[in-house]
Every structure is written in structure tokens, then in C-alpha cells.
Motif scaffolding. Sequence first.
Motif, mmCIF file in Angstrom:
data_model
loop_
_atom_site.group_PDB
_atom_site.id
_atom_site.type_symbol
_atom_site.label_atom_id
_atom_site.label_comp_id
_atom_site.label_asym_id
_atom_site.label_seq_id
_atom_site.Cartn_x
_atom_site.Cartn_y
_atom_site.Cartn_z
ATOM 1 N N ILE A 316 27.835 83.333 81.935
ATOM 2 C CA ILE A 316 25.976 84.137 82.872
ATOM 3 C C ILE A 316 27.402 84.651 83.855
ATOM 4 C CG2 ILE A 316 25.116 83.661 84.725
ATOM 5 C CD1 ILE A 316 24.482 81.090 83.419
ATOM 6 N N ALA A 317 28.398 84.396 84.510
ATOM 7 C CA ALA A 317 29.599 85.779 84.791
ATOM 8 C C ALA A 317 29.732 86.625 84.587
ATOM 9 C CB ALA A 317 30.476 85.084 85.375
ATOM 10 N N SER A 318 29.666 87.167 83.723
ATOM 11 C CA SER A 318 30.127 88.272 82.651
ATOM 12 C C SER A 318 29.137 89.128 82.437
ATOM 13 C CB SER A 318 30.484 87.530 80.874
ATOM 14 O OG SER A 318 29.456 87.080 80.220
ATOM 15 N N VAL A 319 27.630 88.524 82.689
ATOM 16 C CA VAL A 319 27.014 89.659 82.366
ATOM 17 C C VAL A 319 26.268 89.766 83.688
ATOM 18 C CG1 VAL A 319 24.052 89.212 81.784
ATOM 19 C CG2 VAL A 319 25.600 88.354 80.592
ATOM 20 N N LEU A 320 26.602 89.199 84.476
ATOM 21 C CA LEU A 320 26.589 89.120 86.252
ATOM 22 C C LEU A 320 27.589 89.371 86.835
ATOM 23 C CD1 LEU A 320 23.401 86.052 86.761
ATOM 24 C CD2 LEU A 320 23.367 88.606 86.602
ATOM 25 N N PRO A 321 28.184 90.489 86.400
ATOM 26 C CA PRO A 321 29.732 90.516 87.126
ATOM 27 C C PRO A 321 30.182 90.596 88.720
ATOM 28 C CG PRO A 321 28.548 92.868 86.734
ATOM 29 C CD PRO A 321 27.549 91.616 86.330
ATOM 30 N N GLU A 322 28.953 90.418 89.178
ATOM 31 C CA GLU A 322 28.936 90.655 90.801
ATOM 32 C C GLU A 322 28.627 88.913 91.827
ATOM 33 O OE1 GLU A 322 29.472 93.296 92.573
ATOM 34 O OE2 GLU A 322 30.034 93.911 90.769
#
Length: 357
Positions: A316-322
Motif C-alpha cells: 500500500i505504501a508503494s502506491v501511496l508514496p506520501e
Amino acid sequence: MTDVEVAKGSRRRTAGIIGAIVGLAAAGVAAGVATERYLVSRSKKAEDPYADEEFGVWDFDEELTVTSDDGIDLHVEVVDGPDDGPTLVFVHGFCLDMGTFHFQRKAFEGKYRMVFYDQPGHGRSGRLAKGEYSLDALGAGLRAVLQATVPIGQVVLVGHSMGGMTIMALAEQVPELFENRVEACVLISTSAGKLDTVNFGLPEIVARFRRPLMPIVGFAGPISSAVVDRARKASTDLAWLLTRRYGFGTQRPSPALVSYVEKMNSTTSTDVIARYLRTLYTHARLLVLGPLRRVPVLLVCGDRDVLTPIAHTREIASVLPEAELVEVADGGHVVLLEHAEEVNDAMDTFLTKVLDQ
């Protein structure tokens, strides 16, 4: 040999296989009863920091029922807070209830207005009359709760496990909410998909059987579900050990905390569980998380979560880099209970920062 004879032979072989499995299971249960009781007894004698904690006992300022689009009555509780800040809306996970946020409710009382509710089939909410539960319906249920409890003003959505998936479903259905109403999201121990690949910490030879068993469990009828429910109640020691194994990451979690989570698990009927499995098993929203890029997101997961592994949070973090990512050492699936102080500190720091901008 006729088709009828072939069919009869097949049924006999199937019955024989099932009988063998049941027989082995019964033998294993019989052999393990003394061991499990010994292990539970020994575990519960451990020093317990939460021995006197009143789990599930809270104050609230308003109690109401919100009816979802599919006719389910959702139990909702509201805790008042400052009028000039956002409302925190908490969405719990599978086989749990609003009590999952016990320590967050205590930590943020008086600092924020808060809304808690039991998802369909869980806690004090109603059940679906027939058919399967879906994440789309859960997203619509969350929207109904928002309309009833926070018709205007800003909100922060906090989801644990299936609660995080519910927030994802809401974002897919009503992306404009994340442009003008949702100020931030906190996603704890959740996943955007690929739950069919999770082996639950089991050896691969055992985990391999999860896929063919899914249709059998998913179509369990009310009669078989009632039988399983009776078996669950009859083996509370085993349920306690399984809760400790699959819910927690520390070697010796608080016995009172394990009992609290096991109690939430046990009140979710097998029929409800069976009718949720398909939607969880097929959940795939990694590619539709776009609306979440518009708001600050905090991701939290324990590094020993075997139900929604840390790899799912990192994806999920890779898709939501911020997004901010907090990985809690020795944390299991109920990391927000197991390591409440660390999770609360992360939430408090995050909310203070994003809400003061």
C-alpha cells in the motif's frame, strides 16, 4: 460401469475421505485437550499488566442505530469532543467489534469527537438476512454512518484490518469525499488485496489446502454453522490459544488482552464468518487507491502480523508514496491493542502534524 454407479462410487470415496479427516481431527482434539488446558492455565498465571483493565466498558454521549442500504441496523456510539476539530470515525475489522479501539478511545477522549460502530454481523449490529456480505456494502454502510453522525464538517477515518478495506471501498465509491470532507486516514494492519496468498504462518504443505476449502466453508449452511459454533464454545481453551497465536506477535501477551480479543472473536457466528470469506478472499483494491493520495495517510502494521502481513502494508505504501509508515516490532494483527501506547503515539503525532497544517 454406469454413470450412476460411478457417481455412487465417487460419493463413497468422498465420504470416506471426509470420515478419515473427521476421525483424525477427533483423535487430535482428544489427544490435545490435556495439553491445551495445561498451556492455557500456565499462560494465564503469567504477570498481567491488564489484569484489572475494564475492557469493553466506556462512556458515550450518544447511542443510535443507523440502517444501511441493505437494511442492516448498525449500532453506533458517539463520544463528544471539541467542536472546532475533525471527528474521528473508527471502523473495526473482521470477527471483532468497536471494542478493538479500546485504548484509542481512552487515549483520545476529550481531544477529538469520536464515532464508533459495529460492522454488519458483528457486535451489537444486525445481520444480513440472506446472501453474502460484500465490501461494497460495508463501504456504503460507512457512508450511512457518516451521513448520520457527521453530516457536515471534517472527518478522519481510522480503519483496522477489514475496516481499512471498508475505507478503501468508500474511497472507490465516493472519491469526492476525499477532496472536501476527509482530512486524513489511518490504516492499521490492513491489505489492499492478495489475501488468497496469505499462508497464516502455516507450513506451505498445510497452507496449500486453504484454496480448495474456501468453497466448502463459504457455502456452509446454518445447520452446519450451528454445529461449529457449539464446537467453538466447547473448546474455549483451544480458541484462546489460537487467538494468542494468530492475533499477537509478542511471546507472552497479556492473558486478559488475549481473553478480550477471543471474546470478540467468539461472538461472531460461524454463519457470519462464512458469508464474509468470499469478499475478503477476492478483495483487490490496490489499483483504485487514487482518492487516498489526496489526503495524508498513516499506515501502521506489526512486523509479526500473520493475517495481514507487513508486506501488504508496504505494498500500500508503494502506491501511496506520501504516506507515513510505522512498523511495530513484535506486533501481531491486533497491534493497536497489543502495542497500544506505540500506536497511540504514532497516531497522536500524525494527527497533530496534519491537522495543524
